[in-house]
Motif scaffolding. Structure first.
Motif, PDB file in Angstrom:
ATOM      1  N   ARG A  70     -10.788   1.815   4.509  1.00 25.52           N
ATOM      2  CA  ARG A  70      -9.449   2.079   5.025  1.00 25.52           C
ATOM      3  C   ARG A  70      -9.507   2.565   6.467  1.00 25.52           C
ATOM      4  O   ARG A  70      -8.815   2.043   7.344  1.00 25.52           O
TER       5      ARG A  70
ATOM      6  N   TYR B 245       0.735   4.090  -3.036  1.00 24.83           N
ATOM      7  CA  TYR B 245       0.346   5.477  -2.800  1.00 24.83           C
ATOM      8  C   TYR B 245       1.534   6.398  -2.556  1.00 24.83           C
ATOM      9  O   TYR B 245       1.373   7.496  -2.032  1.00 24.83           O
TER      10      TYR B 245
ATOM     11  N   TYR C  16      -3.744   7.833   1.242  1.00 27.46           N
ATOM     12  CA  TYR C  16      -4.779   7.778   0.200  1.00 27.46           C
ATOM     13  C   TYR C  16      -5.261   9.193  -0.124  1.00 27.46           C
ATOM     14  O   TYR C  16      -5.410   9.558  -1.293  1.00 27.46           O
TER      15      TYR C  16
ATOM     16  N   TYR D   4     -11.890   4.883   1.027  1.00 30.43           N
ATOM     17  CA  TYR D   4     -11.415   5.561   2.241  1.00 30.43           C
ATOM     18  C   TYR D   4     -12.173   5.063   3.466  1.00 30.43           C
ATOM     19  O   TYR D   4     -11.605   4.917   4.546  1.00 30.43           O
TER      20      TYR D   4
ATOM     21  N   ASP E 209       0.834  -1.207   0.000  1.00 32.19           N
ATOM     22  CA  ASP E 209       0.000   0.000   0.000  1.00 32.19           C
ATOM     23  C   ASP E 209       0.864   1.251   0.000  1.00 32.19           C
ATOM     24  O   ASP E 209       0.540   2.244  -0.659  1.00 32.19           O
TER      25      ASP E 209
END
Length: 902
Positions: free
Chosen positions: A512, A143, A531, A509, A139
């Motif tokens: 997340r 990002y 993010y 989101y 991740d």
């Protein structure tokens, strides 16, 4: 502006630097996995390593796997993937002064050295913890966050179960995602990345009961999945090829879930096979009452054999399942399939309408058993467990049967009504089953949610009294329910440029924030902020603040305005107006007190929150209430709405691209929630002023009530007008008008109620005030209602006991700063059993310390104890601990039994 300055200003420099470190001198990444490491070389961590390789490759960075550090090129960047018992991993953690504690799902990231090389360790206490560690790196790469770990990271789960449920409720709307294998690959990876550990595919929840069912797809799941040997049972009209495709798809989903190290649960909410509806698309043929139970048993057995990836099952067992209350024999027959399946299966039983006999039947399988009560009814309230249930649930509880077993002739749902919308009496410290709190999709079905503070609060709340954790019905769960499906996209965007590839991606989101903070409420904020930086660049920080404030609005409304426990009646997100003035006006709220007007509506937590009418009574009496009032709530909502709108405007001014779909998607949902918050803030104020008018006859109160309601109406209308550019005219979550439509549709109900209030103001004939209400008292009450609430703030010192001994008194004390005002303090206490009432005692003072005792006969109980303090001063009253400014804490104290005292 040159490129370097632009990158710094947009917050991308850190990500570019991280990528350059990998692309630069090293040109490649070596991932070291010792094949002798049983954790690291297992299937799920191996899949996670491939995912990390793919993430690096997408950034143009080659990555290969090597069996030992010495085999990797010296010039590469080295990542070591290792389990808890790996000697090199233990050495690195020891050097970093990190203790690797035994336990499930722990993850570690630490820089160190092994074999003469610098490495980044991704470690885990077990396979799932290691998957989380490796996916964290993937991740970060995706990002643009640096892989440098300056300080070691050690995380472990706060909740044993963190489940996400996705519901098949509509033939029209759900087949597309059910069959889409590409969707499942990315969706399940997202759940694993954000540290969910269970996925629940849910069938049979499209209706509340076996009546009026036009769309029966998967309602009784077995005939939609396979022929069951020995029975000629079919879903009439379903092609065999489609039935077989359904089973293959289910097998694929379960296998992909398990491949990521997650548990796969299948929920079978209905076992009904006949219903009085001539329009049903697929009738069930070949079943009779005599064969029903055995068919379901054999169907479940066949399904478990065909899908070895199924690791758990969820059931609804009260009458809404299609099985009448008291038919324990059906469940004994069905659960025999689990007993004999030859592998471990976790059993979750939906708590509503259950008793000890249901638990005994489940436990007789010798499998792990959990009860799954609803969290805040069929909605989502603030991040704590309600201190009390509404009177509506008490009113239907009736008499308990012996040992909580209800005679077959009596409705369990009626006699144990306190289990409808909470944990009921299932939190005994002596229980031999788990508790998983299920968050129902009633409050916020469609709009994006994302508040890290509240998510952390939920993360703390779901382990309440030793509970195992949470199951979240994800966004869109009930979209198209009860035969209301509409083709054209589940997100119902009027502006199709807002559509992501897959509907769940709108909520990336939300997954997340929810997943990471229910795993660890203290997790590094970069896990969700990366993010936002990627999507919004310089607008990331104000977008985070705007969405956080907007996201608190609907849980606060739900908690404090419990118009109906049923999600089929009450949808705060697209509120059908409850009249302030005339109870005869149309409204869908059946389980709310009579007369059914706004002022009478109970909070879902009536112990801590007063009604609108109760607030008006307290203002007139001048006694003050320690409970939080609708005026307190109005101010919260007003402040949250204002903060959300202000930060959203700042985000828009900072955004490099004003037309970016992600910015417009999130911005539209923030604006709608801010408008809802402003509407309720002023409606609460109007309701209190209207109640003051009725109680005093003071026309100033009426004038101000109309003003406040007019402001509320304008807030809603302005929001609805803007929402027309974002969402289609019919967002469907059910057939009835209150479960579909658009925010704009609700204005007519608001206008009718406001018109009734304006007509009263236009009436020249004054209302005769009650003789007992002095005019000065009325003026003071109105002034208080119009002013910003000035709730008493106290600094108190209290240390809860670590536990209590059953059958012995529990001494409780609280102290305040010396030389403070004169106070009266009451202790409120109750066993953690929602079928009980609270007790109170006035505390005695000595040297500025207040003391009281919970009696020995009350502690002789299998339940934990809850308590809080009411503090009364001349300037007002309050509750301690009460709520923190972010509204994300537990407002009372819980003390459990001494585990060594039986």
């Amino acid at each position: 502006m040159n490129r370097r300055s632009f990158l710094k200003q947009t917050g991308l420099a850190a990500g570019v630097t991280a990528a350059n470190k990998l692309r630069g001198a090293t040109q490649a990444v070596s991932i070291v996995v010792d094949p002798q490491d049983q954790i690291a070389s297992a299937a799920a961590p191996t899949w996670a390593v491939r995912t990390l390789q793919d993430a690096l490759s997408a950034q143009g960075i080659p990555a290969k796997v090597y069996p030992r550090i010495g085999a990797a090129p010296a010039g590469d960047r080295h990542i070591m993937v290792a389990g808890a018992e790996n000697a090199a991993a233990r050495q690195i953690l020891k050097a970093a002064k990190v203790s690797m504690q035994p336990g499930p799902e722990g993850l570690y990231l630490a820089a160190g050295n092994t074999g003469g090389r610098s490495v980044l360790l991704a470690g885990g206490t077990d396979q799932r913890g290691l998957v989380y560690a490796v996916l964290e790196l993937a991740d970060r790469v995706k990002y643009g966050t640096s892989l440098d770990v300056k300080s070691p990271i050690k995380e472990e789960p706060a909740n044993t179960i963190r489940s996400c449920a996705r519901c098949f409720v509509s033939d029209i709307e759900d087949k597309s995602w059910f069959y889409d294998r590409g969707l499942w690959v990315d969706y399940l990876t997202t759940l694993a990345t954000h540290r969910f550990n269970r996925f629940n595919l849910t069938f049979g929840i499209g209706y509340n009961s076996a009546r009026n069912i036009p769309d029966s797809y998967f309602y009784l799941a077995y005939p939609f999945l396979m022929p069951v040997p020995g029975y000629n049972v079919t879903a009439v009209g379903l092609p065999d090829a489609e039935r077989d495709r359904n089973l293959e798809t289910l097998k694929f989903i379960s296998e992909q879930t398990v491949a990521r190290g997650l548990q796969f649960n299948l929920a079978l909410w209905s076992h009904a096979y006949e219903w009085p509806n001539t329009d049903t698309n697929y009738k069930i043929a070949g079943l009779t009452p005599a064969t029903h139970a055995t068919y379901c048993r054999d169907g479940l057995a066949a399904l478990l054999k065909a899908c070895p990836g199924i690791t758990g099952l969820s059931f609804r067992v009260h009458s809404e399942s299609g099985i009448p209350d008291g038919r324990y024999d059906f469940w004994e027959t069905l659960f025999a399939a689990i007993t004999n399946c030859g592998r471990k299966i976790d059993i979750d039983v939906h708590a509503k309408g259950t008793d000890e006999r249901h638990i005994a039947i489940a436990r007789a399988t010798r499998m792990p058993v959990s009860m799954a009560p609803k969290f805040w009814a069929e909605h989502m309230g603030m991040p704590y467990h309600q201190a009390a249930i509404r009177e509506e649930e008490f009113a239907s509880r009736g008499a308990r049967g012996r040992g909580n077993v209800v005679p077959a002739a009596v409705s369990i749902t009626a006699t144990r009504g306190f289990l409808r919308y909470g944990y009921g009496d299932y939190l005994k410290d002596t229980r031999q089953y788990g508790i998983i709190h299920r968050v129902w999709p009633g409050t916020q079905r469609h709009l994006l949610w994302g508040d890290p503070a509240m998510a952390a609060g939920y993360g703390r709340a779901f382990s309440f009294s030793g509970s195992l954790g949470v199951e979240l019905f994800e966004p869109l769960s009930f979209k198209g329910r009860m035969g209301s499906g509409i083709a054209g996209g589940r997100l119902a965007y009027a502006d199709k440029s807002l559509e992501p590839k897959w509907d769940w991606q709108k909520y990336d989101y939300q997954y997340r924030v929810w997943g990471r903070l229910t795993y660890n409420p203290e997790t590094d904020p970069d896990g969700y902020r990366r993010y936002l930086r990627h999507e919004f660049q310089t607008a990331a920080q104000p977008m985070e603040t705007a969405l956080a404030n907007a996201s608190r609005i609907l849980p606060v409304i739900t908690t404090t305005h419990g118009a109906s426990g049923s999600n089929n009646s009450y949808w705060p997100e697209m509120y059908m107006n409850m009249p302030i003035v005339d109870a005869a006006r149309a409204q869908p709220y059946g389980d709310t007190p009579d007369p059914k007007v706004f002022g009478n509506v109970s909070a879902f937590d009536p112990q801590l929150f007063s009604t609108v009418n109760g607030c008006a009574d307290a203002l007139i009496d001048g006694q003050g209430s320690a409970k939080y009032t609708p005026l307190d709530v109005a101010q919260w909502l007003d402040d949250l709405s204002t903060a959300a709108s202000k930060s959203q405007a700042e985000a828009l001014s900072r955004a490099p691209r004003k037309d970016a779909p992600e910015l417009r998607r999130m911005g539209g949902d923030i604006a709608i929630q801010a408008g809802i918050g402003k509407f309720f803030a002023y409606k609460f104020r109007s309701g209190v002023l209207w109640a003051l008018y009725l109680k005093t006859g003071n026309r100033t109160a009426l004038t101000e009530a109309v003003k406040a309601y007019s402001t509320a109406r304008e807030a809603w209308a302005s929001m609805a007008e803007a929402a027309k550019t974002v969402y289609a005219a019919d967002i469907t979550y059910g057939k009835n008008a209150n479960m579909r439509g658009h925010w704009f549709d609700r204005i007519a109900g608001i206008d009718g109620d406001l018109g009734d209030m304006e007509a009263r103001l236009a009436d020249a004939a004054p209302l005769n005030p009650p003789a007992t209400v002095d005019a000065a008292v009325a003026r003071r009450a109105i002034a208080t209602a119009l002013a910003r609430p000035n709730r008493v703030s106290v600094t108190a010192h209290h240390t809860p006991a670590p536990h209590f001994d059953p059958g012995k008194p529990l001494e409780v004390s609280v102290a305040f700063n010396a030389n403070g005002p004169r106070r009266k303090v009451n202790l409120f206490y109750r066993q953690a059993d929602q079928s009980q009432r609270w007790h109170s005692v006035e505390m005695q003072t000595h040297d500025n310390e207040f003391r009281a005792t919970v009696p020995a006969e009350y502690t002789q109980s299998p339940y934990p104890l809850q308590y809080y303090f009411e503090v009364h001063e001349s300037s007002g009253s309050t509750i301690f601990p009460g709520f923190s400014p972010d509204l994300s804490n537990q407002p009372y104290i819980l003390v459990r039994r001494n585990p060594g005292r039986g």
